[in-house]
Design an enzyme around this catalytic site. Structure first.
Site, PDB file in Angstrom:
ATOM      1  N   ASP A   1       0.829  -1.212   0.000  1.00 36.12           N
ATOM      2  CA  ASP A   1       0.000   0.000   0.000  1.00 36.12           C
ATOM      3  C   ASP A   1       0.862   1.260   0.000  1.00 36.12           C
ATOM      4  O   ASP A   1       1.966   1.260   0.548  1.00 36.12           O
ATOM      5  CB  ASP A   1      -0.904  -0.026   1.255  1.00 36.12           C
ATOM      6  CG  ASP A   1      -2.064   0.940   1.129  1.00 36.12           C
ATOM      7  OD1 ASP A   1      -2.290   1.494   0.034  1.00 36.12           O
ATOM      8  OD2 ASP A   1      -2.756   1.149   2.146  1.00 36.12           O
TER       9      ASP A   1
ATOM     10  N   TRP B   1       2.979   7.952  -2.413  1.00 36.94           N
ATOM     11  CA  TRP B   1       4.390   8.094  -2.785  1.00 36.94           C
ATOM     12  C   TRP B   1       4.513   9.024  -3.994  1.00 36.94           C
ATOM     13  O   TRP B   1       5.354   9.922  -4.027  1.00 36.94           O
ATOM     14  CB  TRP B   1       4.979   6.711  -3.096  1.00 36.94           C
ATOM     15  CG  TRP B   1       6.434   6.707  -3.452  1.00 36.94           C
ATOM     16  CD1 TRP B   1       7.485   6.534  -2.605  1.00 36.94           C
ATOM     17  CD2 TRP B   1       7.001   6.883  -4.764  1.00 36.94           C
ATOM     18  NE1 TRP B   1       8.681   6.587  -3.301  1.00 36.94           N
ATOM     19  CE2 TRP B   1       8.403   6.798  -4.625  1.00 36.94           C
ATOM     20  CE3 TRP B   1       6.461   7.094  -6.029  1.00 36.94           C
ATOM     21  CZ2 TRP B   1       9.268   6.909  -5.708  1.00 36.94           C
ATOM     22  CZ3 TRP B   1       7.326   7.221  -7.110  1.00 36.94           C
ATOM     23  CH2 TRP B   1       8.718   7.127  -6.939  1.00 36.94           C
TER      24      TRP B   1
ATOM     25  N   HIS C   1       2.805   3.195  -8.838  1.00 38.45           N
ATOM     26  CA  HIS C   1       2.604   1.771  -9.147  1.00 38.45           C
ATOM     27  C   HIS C   1       3.819   1.213  -9.902  1.00 38.45           C
ATOM     28  O   HIS C   1       4.269   0.102  -9.678  1.00 38.45           O
ATOM     29  CB  HIS C   1       1.343   1.570  -9.984  1.00 38.45           C
ATOM     30  CG  HIS C   1       0.087   1.976  -9.272  1.00 38.45           C
ATOM     31  ND1 HIS C   1      -0.165   1.641  -7.966  1.00 38.45           N
ATOM     32  CD2 HIS C   1      -1.001   2.700  -9.683  1.00 38.45           C
ATOM     33  CE1 HIS C   1      -1.350   2.136  -7.603  1.00 38.45           C
ATOM     34  NE2 HIS C   1      -1.861   2.783  -8.620  1.00 38.45           N
TER      35      HIS C   1
ATOM     36  N   GLU D   1     -12.277  -4.449  -5.232  1.00 38.79           N
ATOM     37  CA  GLU D   1     -12.748  -3.071  -5.027  1.00 38.79           C
ATOM     38  C   GLU D   1     -11.954  -2.068  -5.889  1.00 38.79           C
ATOM     39  O   GLU D   1     -12.413  -0.943  -6.119  1.00 38.79           O
ATOM     40  CB  GLU D   1     -12.613  -2.665  -3.543  1.00 38.79           C
ATOM     41  CG  GLU D   1     -13.608  -3.362  -2.610  1.00 38.79           C
ATOM     42  CD  GLU D   1     -13.298  -4.832  -2.353  1.00 38.79           C
ATOM     43  OE1 GLU D   1     -12.107  -5.207  -2.314  1.00 38.79           O
ATOM     44  OE2 GLU D   1     -14.258  -5.625  -2.218  1.00 38.79           O
TER      45      GLU D   1
ATOM     46  N   LEU E   1      10.392 -20.646  -4.610  1.00 39.13           N
ATOM     47  CA  LEU E   1       9.323 -19.793  -4.077  1.00 39.13           C
ATOM     48  C   LEU E   1       8.075 -19.813  -4.965  1.00 39.13           C
ATOM     49  O   LEU E   1       8.182 -19.710  -6.189  1.00 39.13           O
ATOM     50  CB  LEU E   1       9.842 -18.344  -3.997  1.00 39.13           C
ATOM     51  CG  LEU E   1       8.809 -17.302  -3.570  1.00 39.13           C
ATOM     52  CD1 LEU E   1       8.634 -17.306  -2.073  1.00 39.13           C
ATOM     53  CD2 LEU E   1       9.209 -15.915  -4.047  1.00 39.13           C
TER      54      LEU E   1
ATOM     55  N   ARG F   1       1.788  -5.084   6.056  1.00 36.44           N
ATOM     56  CA  ARG F   1       1.105  -4.020   5.321  1.00 36.44           C
ATOM     57  C   ARG F   1       1.926  -2.753   5.417  1.00 36.44           C
ATOM     58  O   ARG F   1       2.317  -2.335   6.518  1.00 36.44           O
ATOM     59  CB  ARG F   1      -0.312  -3.767   5.844  1.00 36.44           C
ATOM     60  CG  ARG F   1      -1.025  -2.705   5.001  1.00 36.44           C
ATOM     61  CD  ARG F   1      -2.488  -2.513   5.305  1.00 36.44           C
ATOM     62  NE  ARG F   1      -3.059  -1.619   4.300  1.00 36.44           N
ATOM     63  CZ  ARG F   1      -4.330  -1.637   3.907  1.00 36.44           C
ATOM     64  NH1 ARG F   1      -5.167  -2.497   4.429  1.00 36.44           N
ATOM     65  NH2 ARG F   1      -4.765  -0.788   2.979  1.00 36.44           N
TER      66      ARG F   1
HETATM   67  C1  FPP Z   1      -2.147   0.191  -3.288  1.00 38.84           C
HETATM   68  O1  FPP Z   1      -1.607   1.482  -3.247  1.00 38.84           O
HETATM   69  C2  FPP Z   1      -1.538  -0.526  -4.395  1.00 38.84           C
HETATM   70  C3  FPP Z   1      -2.239  -1.104  -5.407  1.00 38.84           C
HETATM   71  C4  FPP Z   1      -3.686  -1.073  -5.506  1.00 38.84           C
HETATM   72  C5  FPP Z   1      -1.520  -1.754  -6.519  1.00 38.84           C
HETATM   73  C6  FPP Z   1      -0.362  -2.618  -6.127  1.00 38.84           C
HETATM   74  C7  FPP Z   1       0.484  -2.820  -7.283  1.00 38.84           C
HETATM   75  C8  FPP Z   1       1.824  -2.803  -7.253  1.00 38.84           C
HETATM   76  C9  FPP Z   1       2.611  -2.631  -6.035  1.00 38.84           C
HETATM   77  C10 FPP Z   1       2.577  -2.944  -8.512  1.00 38.84           C
HETATM   78  C11 FPP Z   1       3.120  -4.313  -8.719  1.00 38.84           C
HETATM   79  C12 FPP Z   1       2.195  -5.195  -9.403  1.00 38.84           C
HETATM   80  C13 FPP Z   1       2.558  -6.261 -10.143  1.00 38.84           C
HETATM   81  C14 FPP Z   1       1.498  -7.086 -10.712  1.00 38.84           C
HETATM   82  C15 FPP Z   1       3.941  -6.638 -10.421  1.00 38.84           C
HETATM   83  P1  FPP Z   1      -2.573   2.732  -3.434  1.00 38.84           P
HETATM   84  O2  FPP Z   1      -2.616   3.061  -4.883  1.00 38.84           O
HETATM   85  O3  FPP Z   1      -3.904   2.429  -2.838  1.00 38.84           O
HETATM   86  O4  FPP Z   1      -1.811   3.818  -2.627  1.00 38.84           O
HETATM   87  P2  FPP Z   1      -2.461   5.025  -1.798  1.00 38.84           P
HETATM   88  O5  FPP Z   1      -3.222   4.397  -0.656  1.00 38.84           O
HETATM   89  O6  FPP Z   1      -1.285   5.797  -1.365  1.00 38.84           O
HETATM   90  O7  FPP Z   1      -3.344   5.781  -2.756  1.00 38.84           O
END
Ligand code: FPP
Length: 250
Positions: free
Chosen positions: A30, A35, A47, A77, A141, A198
């Site tokens: 998260d 970031w 991302h 969601e 893994l 988390r």
């Molecule tokens: C939550 O952060 C993150 C996600 C919904 C996407 C997670 C995806 C990655 C870490 C990229 C890697 C993926 C693959 C398939 C290699 P957020 O966007 O909710 O962050 P925020 O809470 O700061 O808005």
């Protein structure tokens, strides 16, 4: 400023504790959006950065002898997000595999997913199916991406399957037990996570592995996922090694 507990000497996993490495680690990655925002960048930049961290943590987990790493990459969601962000997130698995599949193979990693796979866009499914096929005989893994995953949906889906199997199997209201329910979840055959991590300071489960995390140890950090790294991961594992797991006993 580096916090003192991130000092390498203190976070180093001790040789003698290699036998207490968690078998299964689950991570809610998260903080990508925050970031990016902090840097005046679009959310997708977070991302993208987060994708490279996935690679670093997979290699670290594999090297440390962790058997299963389940990463929450897209929840049921997350479809509510702007279409441009969803489209980007759906392209990330392909991008990740394009760059890192050779390294995954080199590390003997097997790639799998949990979640409603069929509802993903065709290009996403094709890229992942290719990786699943290429890595299916690897016995290192298990890298398990939770993609289009929602835990309540998973449980309802399991109940529906159990109900529809009731006449053709030996399941009855009397014999139905936890082991049988577990077999109807996406995670059938996998041990439950020992440790949940988390990032980003949030302390909730967000519909992730509600059944499977019943006895897991939880570890939270303020660090945003794109800033997460091998050293912080080792700190989480080190803390896990100090915990006493009692599973309701004394
Ligand atoms: C939550 O952060 C993150 C996600 C919904 C996407 C997670 C995806 C990655 C870490 C990229 C890697 C993926 C693959 C398939 C290699 P957020 O966007 O909710 O962050 P925020 O809470 O700061 O808005």
């Amino acid at each position: 400023m580096k916090l003192p507990f991130f000092k390498k000497k203190q976070v180093k996993i001790e040789e003698s504790q290699f036998d207490n490495i968690p078998n299964h680690v689950a991570i809610i990655m998260d903080g990508n959006g925050r970031w990016a925002k902090k840097r005046g960048l679009p959310r997708i930049a977070g991302h993208k950065e987060g994708m490279d961290v996935v690679k670093e943590i997979v290699v670290a987990a594999s090297t440390l002898g962790i058997k299963i790493l389940t990463l929450y990459a897209f929840s049921t969601e997350n479809w509510k997000r702007p279409k441009s962000e969803v489209d980007f997130l759906m392209k990330l698995p392909k991008e990740f595999l394009h760059i890192y599949l050779p390294e995954m193979i080199e590390n003997n990693v097997r790639i799998e997913t949990i979640g409603e796979f069929n509802a993903l866009p065709t290009h996403t499914k094709e890229a992942i199916n290719y990786a699943k096929e290429k890595t299916k005989n690897n016995n290192g893994l298990l890298l398990n991406f939770a993609l289009n995953y929602g835990s309540r949906f998973e449980i309802v889906r399991a109940i529906k399957h159990i109900m529809s199997d009731i006449n053709t199997s030996d399941i009855t209201a009397e014999t139905l037990d936890e082991e049988t329910v577990s077999r109807y979840l996406y995670t059938d055959g996998l041990t439950d996570p020992d440790l949940l991590i988390r990032t980003s300071g949030e302390q909730r489960l967000s519909n992730f592995l509600l059944w499977q995390l019943a006895y897991s140890e939880f570890w939270f950090t303020e660090v945003l996922w794109p800033d997460f790294n091998k050293e912080i991961f080792e700190k989480a594992l080190h803390d896990y090694q100090q915990r006493k797991r009692r599973y309701g006993g004394i």
